[in-house]
Enzyme design. Structure first.
Site, PDB file in Angstrom:
ATOM      1  N   TYR B   9      55.828  63.279  62.507  1.00  0.00           N
ATOM      2  CA  TYR B   9      54.526  63.735  63.012  1.00  0.00           C
ATOM      3  C   TYR B   9      53.440  62.816  62.495  1.00  0.00           C
ATOM      4  O   TYR B   9      53.694  61.939  61.652  1.00  0.00           O
ATOM      5  CB  TYR B   9      54.273  65.185  62.574  1.00  0.00           C
ATOM      6  CG  TYR B   9      53.123  65.853  63.297  1.00  0.00           C
ATOM      7  CD1 TYR B   9      51.992  66.307  62.618  1.00  0.00           C
ATOM      8  CD2 TYR B   9      53.155  66.009  64.693  1.00  0.00           C
ATOM      9  CE1 TYR B   9      50.937  66.898  63.295  1.00  0.00           C
ATOM     10  CE2 TYR B   9      52.099  66.603  65.368  1.00  0.00           C
ATOM     11  CZ  TYR B   9      50.997  67.044  64.667  1.00  0.00           C
ATOM     12  OH  TYR B   9      49.961  67.629  65.341  1.00  0.00           O
ATOM     13  N   ARG B  15      50.158  70.283  64.643  1.00  0.00           N
ATOM     14  CA  ARG B  15      51.350  70.990  65.117  1.00  0.00           C
ATOM     15  C   ARG B  15      52.582  70.725  64.258  1.00  0.00           C
ATOM     16  O   ARG B  15      53.677  71.154  64.615  1.00  0.00           O
ATOM     17  CB  ARG B  15      51.652  70.591  66.569  1.00  0.00           C
ATOM     18  CG  ARG B  15      50.590  71.068  67.549  1.00  0.00           C
ATOM     19  CD  ARG B  15      51.049  70.843  68.993  1.00  0.00           C
ATOM     20  NE  ARG B  15      49.977  70.959  69.962  1.00  0.00           N
ATOM     21  CZ  ARG B  15      49.460  72.089  70.413  1.00  0.00           C
ATOM     22  NH1 ARG B  15      49.914  73.246  69.979  1.00  0.00           N
ATOM     23  NH2 ARG B  15      48.475  72.086  71.296  1.00  0.00           N
ATOM     24  N   TRP B 107      36.397  71.557  71.753  1.00  0.00           N
ATOM     25  CA  TRP B 107      36.328  70.214  71.135  1.00  0.00           C
ATOM     26  C   TRP B 107      35.997  69.142  72.157  1.00  0.00           C
ATOM     27  O   TRP B 107      35.240  68.227  71.904  1.00  0.00           O
ATOM     28  CB  TRP B 107      37.697  69.850  70.552  1.00  0.00           C
ATOM     29  CG  TRP B 107      37.965  70.361  69.196  1.00  0.00           C
ATOM     30  CD1 TRP B 107      37.094  70.880  68.302  1.00  0.00           C
ATOM     31  CD2 TRP B 107      39.247  70.372  68.574  1.00  0.00           C
ATOM     32  NE1 TRP B 107      37.746  71.227  67.159  1.00  0.00           N
ATOM     33  CE2 TRP B 107      39.059  70.926  67.288  1.00  0.00           C
ATOM     34  CE3 TRP B 107      40.524  69.971  68.968  1.00  0.00           C
ATOM     35  CZ2 TRP B 107      40.116  71.099  66.401  1.00  0.00           C
ATOM     36  CZ3 TRP B 107      41.565  70.139  68.082  1.00  0.00           C
ATOM     37  CH2 TRP B 107      41.363  70.695  66.813  1.00  0.00           C
TER      38      TRP B 107
END
Lengths: 216, 206
Positions: B9, B15, B107
């Site tokens: 990641y 996430r 956002w």
């Protein structure tokens, strides 16, 4: 003793249909409770999160369409045979969300220019990327002539089957460039229990964006 | 022989954090592989769907953050003790999606007026509705002094815990009116294995 199942959802396919396909595939009886859109306010407050579908199992409620789908799949032996297979099945279920969710977002977009841009990205980049990847997974398993995971049908297959039917509301002929996915779709539709369900299912409006009305 | 785990990641929570919390709660070793943003184009083509996180288990890839979380939870006995408990846990994990998704358009919104409107709806309607429902579930289980499902920590507890940061990116002080959820958050943060991870994890903004 067999469980008493009641599926509560709008009178449409939408987020209730994969659960219905699971009941059909497993040959399990259930009450397919459908209400009209205008009746929703009556039921909303009785649900755990103000959303549907809700699955009642012996009167106890379970909500969130994917939690319902995974629970039924495990109960009916359609979740995958090993822990790893179940994880692969789960990965595909999640990916179906990634394919279907942008459709809602685009439908709800109020700015025409932005909507047009989002649709173009979805059609030209997002959707082909996912369909390519899913076709690859299918092709790697028995040369694409069977199911997505393992030797038998799982909920992954039912979810893909349904998702392929949802896409045309935004992008026509999504499987035109993905022949193995089209063959797959036809193969699942021809499975006797599924064919019987497709024959008898109430002819409601096609999947539409009003699924998102109760998810602000 | 124990499986070899590698989580791939970005160098951020996002996430990937739920999987990391599961490894921490279960005290299972893994390679916490974090790449820099500029390296992503190189790695993207090797992932099943052009996305991360990806969990490699003995070299075999599994994508989709929640599929990864549910797999690890089941492997580590953190998924819920009965089939019904697992379904309830799953329901709560799914709800995190519904609670977190509105943050993204907030956002991305470039129009200040529209952004303020979206934020207001999120902070005053959407999020409180879910928080209310979650607090109710928590309180119905051991008066809110324990976990969401059953007697022990499950994936449901960690999923909510991991999501608080995300909600705060869309709405200030979301727990202000939900004291039992605030206590819950503090309780999870002070579980020794979780506290140890919070202490040692790389400090990233997201």
């Amino acid at each position: 003793m067999a469980h008493k199942y009641k599926l509560i959802y709008f009178d449409r396919r939408g987020r209730g249909e994969v659960a219905r396909l699971l009941f059909a595939a497993a040959g399990v009886e259930y009450e397919d409770f459908r209400f009209k859109k205008e009746e929703w306010p009556k039921y909303k407050g009785t649900t755990p999160f103000g959303q549907c579908p809700v699955l009642e199992v012996d009167g106890k409620p379970l909500t969130q369409s994917n939690a319902i789908v995974r629970h039924l799949a495990r109960e009916f032996g359609l979740a995958g045979k090993t822990a790893w297979d179940q994880a692969q099945v789960d990965m595909i279920l999640e990916t179906m969300q990634d394919i279907a969710n942008p459709i809602s977002v685009i439908c709800l977009c109020k700015d025409e220019e932005e909507k047009h841009a989002l649709k173009a990205t979805y059609e030209e980049e997002t959707l082909p990327r996912y369909l390519e990847a899913v076709q690859k997974i299918l092709a790697a398993n028995k040369d694409g002539k069977g199911f997505l995971v393992g030797d038998e049908m799982t909920v992954a297959d039912l979810s893909l089957f349904w998702t392929l039917d949802c896409i045309p509301v935004m992008v026509k002929n999504p499987t035109a460039k993905f022949p193995k996915l089209q063959e797959f779709r036809d193969r699942i539709a021809a499975v006797p229990n599924i064919a019987a369900w497709l024959e008898k299912l109430p002819k409601t409006a096609d999947w539409d964006n009003s699924n998102v009305e109760h998810n602000p | 022989m124990a499986p070899k785990y590698k989580l791939v990641y970005y160098d951020s929570k996002g996430r990937g954090e739920l999987a990391r919390l599961l490894f921490a709660a279960a005290e299972v070793e893994y390679e916490d592989y974090r790449f820099k943003e500029e390296d992503w184009p190189k790695l993207k083509g090797d992932t099943p769907f052009g996305q991360v996180p990806v969990l490699e288990v003995d070299g075999k890839p599994l994508a989709q953050s929640n599929a990864i979380a549910r797999y690890l939870a089941r492997e580590f006995g953190l998924a819920g003790k009965t089939a019904w408990d697992q379904a309830q846990v799953d329901m709560i994990v799914e709800t995190m999606q519904d609670m977190g998704n509105p943050v993204i358009p907030i956002w991305l919104c470039k129009n200040e007026e529209e952004k303020a409107k979206l934020t207001k709806t999120y902070a005053e309607e959407t999020l409180p509705r879910y928080m209310e429902a979650l607090q109710k579930i928590l309180v119905a289980n051991t008066e809110g002094k324990g976990f969401f499902v059953g007697d022990e920590m499950t994936l449901a507890d960690l999923a909510l815990f991991a999501s608080f940061d995300w909600f705060e990116a869309g709405a200030k002080n979301p727990l202000e009116k939900f004291p039992k959820l605030q206590e819950f958050k503090d309780r999870i943060a002070s579980c020794p294995k979780i506290a140890a991870w919070l202490e040692k994890r790389p400090k990233t903004e997201f």
